[in-house]
Enzyme design. Structure first.
Site: not given
Length: 131
Positions: A39, A42
């Site tokens: 991600c 993230c």
């Protein structure tokens, strides 16, 4: 095991449950970052979370990889990454979905301040009662 002022990675269900139990017992605010290695957002928010952990030692910061601990993320209803859950005594008190730096910082400050106000008034009440 874990030190203050850092984000604690929970890599097993047992480690997750231990940290949750510690948070419940201490009554401290626990901020959980549900993340994934693949991600991009993230990875962008991770250094900001680490900085928040350094600045607010009165808060416990945990990190859970949704692929590693799928059952934990499903249990807590996490559907998007990153998701930040704010827990007090095992209950969700707030949530941030997405890599929203400002919202994350504001909510950590808000709940950390509420925590210190609660413990300060509890201490004052105890002092008054024992006087």
């Amino acid at each position: 095991m874990a030190e203050e002022n850092q984000v604690i990675g929970c890599h097993t269900t047992q480690a997750w449950e231990e940290q949750l139990h510690k948070g419940n017992e201490s009554k401290k605010l626990v901020v959980v970052d549900f993340t994934a290695t693949w991600c991009g957002p993230c990875r962008m928010i991770a250094p900001i979370l680490a900085e928040l952990a350094k600045k607010t030692p009165e808060v416990t910061f945990l990190k859970v990889d949704v692929d590693e601990l799928r059952t934990v993320s499903e249990e807590w209803g996490v559907e998007a990454m990153p998701t930040f859950l704010f827990l007090k005594e095992g209950k969700i008190v707030d949530k941030v979905v997405g890599a929203k730096k400002d919202e994350l910082q504001i909510k950590v400050a808000k709940h950390a301040a509420a925590d210190s106000a609660t413990s300060a008034s509890a201490t004052a009440a105890t002092a008054t009662a024992s006087a």
